[in-house]
Write an enzyme that holds these catalytic residues in place. Sequence first.
Site, short mmCIF file in Angstrom:
data_model
loop_
_atom_site.label_atom_id
_atom_site.label_comp_id
_atom_site.label_asym_id
_atom_site.label_seq_id
_atom_site.Cartn_x
_atom_site.Cartn_y
_atom_site.Cartn_z
N HIS A 1 0.81 -1.22 0.00
CA HIS A 1 0.00 0.00 0.00
C HIS A 1 0.85 1.28 0.00
O HIS A 1 0.32 2.36 -0.17
CB HIS A 1 -0.99 -0.01 1.17
CG HIS A 1 -0.40 0.32 2.51
ND1 HIS A 1 0.05 -0.64 3.40
CD2 HIS A 1 -0.18 1.50 3.13
CE1 HIS A 1 0.51 -0.06 4.48
NE2 HIS A 1 0.39 1.25 4.36
N ASP B 1 -0.60 -7.50 1.29
CA ASP B 1 0.00 -6.16 1.40
C ASP B 1 1.52 -6.21 1.25
O ASP B 1 2.24 -5.47 1.92
CB ASP B 1 -0.40 -5.47 2.70
CG ASP B 1 -0.08 -3.96 2.65
OD1 ASP B 1 -0.11 -3.40 1.53
OD2 ASP B 1 0.18 -3.38 3.71
N SER C 1 5.45 1.10 7.91
CA SER C 1 4.99 -0.06 7.13
C SER C 1 6.08 -0.49 6.16
O SER C 1 6.68 0.33 5.47
CB SER C 1 3.71 0.29 6.36
OG SER C 1 2.61 0.26 7.21
#
Lengths: 206, 314
Positions: free
Chosen positions: B54, B84, B158
């Site tokens: 993402h 992801d 992330s």
Amino acid sequence: MLPLSSIAASAVAGGLRASTVQVSSGQRGAGSGIIWRSDGVVVTNAHVVRGRGAQVTLDDGRSFDAVTALRDERCDLAVLLPELAGSDVDGLALRVPQIRDPRTLRVGEIVLALGAPWGIPGCLALGVVHAAHEPVRRGGREAEAEIVRADVRLAPGNSGGPLADAAGRIVGVNAMIVGGLGVAISTRTVARLLRDLDARRSPRAA
Amino acid sequence: MPSASEATALEALSNDFAAAVERAGQATVAIHARRRIPASGIIWRDGVIVAANHTVHIDDDITVSLADGSSVTATLAGRDPTTDLAVLRGATGRAPIGRAPADALRVGAIVLAVGRPGASVTASMGVISAVGGEWRTWQGGRIDRFVRLDLSVYDGFSGGPLVDGAGRALGVNTSGLSRASAIAIPGATVDRVVDELLARGRVARGYVGLGMQAVQIPEEAARRFGSGDVGLMVVSVEPSGPADAAGILLGDVVLTFDGEPVGDPTELLALLGPERIGKAVPAKLLRAGEVRTIAITVGERPESVPQGRGRRRR
């Protein structure tokens, strides 16, 4: 790695607690402060003391009145001096902490925050260094303050209290929470302010 | 009473943490593939960088900043929105991150999340708060272990590694799979997805070509048919899709798929992993007051617009 059972922060926190004070200036509860020197200089945040003075309460419950000697909103720092004779300050037997230059901090080092979150004095929070040393600039000018960012849980009332390393040496003055991170003003910025203050108080010093 | 050795032990632990961040930080990179602040990535194998899907909004000419301040250009090798994960190829010339043994994923283990949302490495500390078995993400991706963390995952974290006290990677942190708490994708899942993406550029997903809606099955009917109390009513059938070819009709209510009860479209989605592609899978369904079983030959989902793009998550 050491066995975890042999590790505790209580000894370090105990030493740090003796150098952490509560600062109340009448309005809106209290903040925290740090005994910086044996002559009774207390460092806190500018947003903790808005008036000319404040009451300083030591960890053991004794308290004294202090006058605001310096207030720098850009760095969010204030310096308080006790309204006591020198001999009375000596009588307080203040516990002065060791100071560390945060430029030597490494990301991931354990840090401790002491203060009075939500007005409860002597509270310990433990975390790690997130970003060791950053200058804060406004509008591209010369750095006004340097900060240490820590992954440590702070709350209102921690303001003005110490952020210290695993040996209990102060690396910053907890000032705010940004994006969930604790932001402390570097001890280097405090030292610079104290130098300016001392120069003003003794005109002979060049 | 607290002792001097206790204080020294805390300093020793502090030094271990700093060394762990330093070590893991050497293989933690910044991925400049979105407009906001960069996100983190990990040198997972030689010339192979793992990132959170993402956070990767472009496919080519991706700038990757390394620990020493230099940067290289990387190219997307493939992305799997369901887990992801995105995999980039780039000649970093750096050693891949060290890996912790799989049994290090234990509740209560002290862990560090390491990120590089810019030039400098940053870290947060906490514990693994829950470890569970295999689970499915909301997009149907298979994750080998459920790893919930009690630590703060900050903006740009992330794609960065979750490491143990020795700086060895346990998995990849992402905020893209759960809004409720910090989650890590275990190393075993990352290895599997990396293998598939490097080999085929995508992770194959099965599909049947049905739009479905959960419906209540009346108690009396459920008893008569020996079914659960919910099923999936077919509300659209893709022309010439696998289900259409098998003769599934609008209004059919699917009760089980490959013997598994399905009461929610995500439950059916979870059964459409790559292992069922090309297989004739029996679907028990309700049609015109009768239960019947029809075999659907699961197809492979055609390429679609990558689902990770444009999402506003850190």
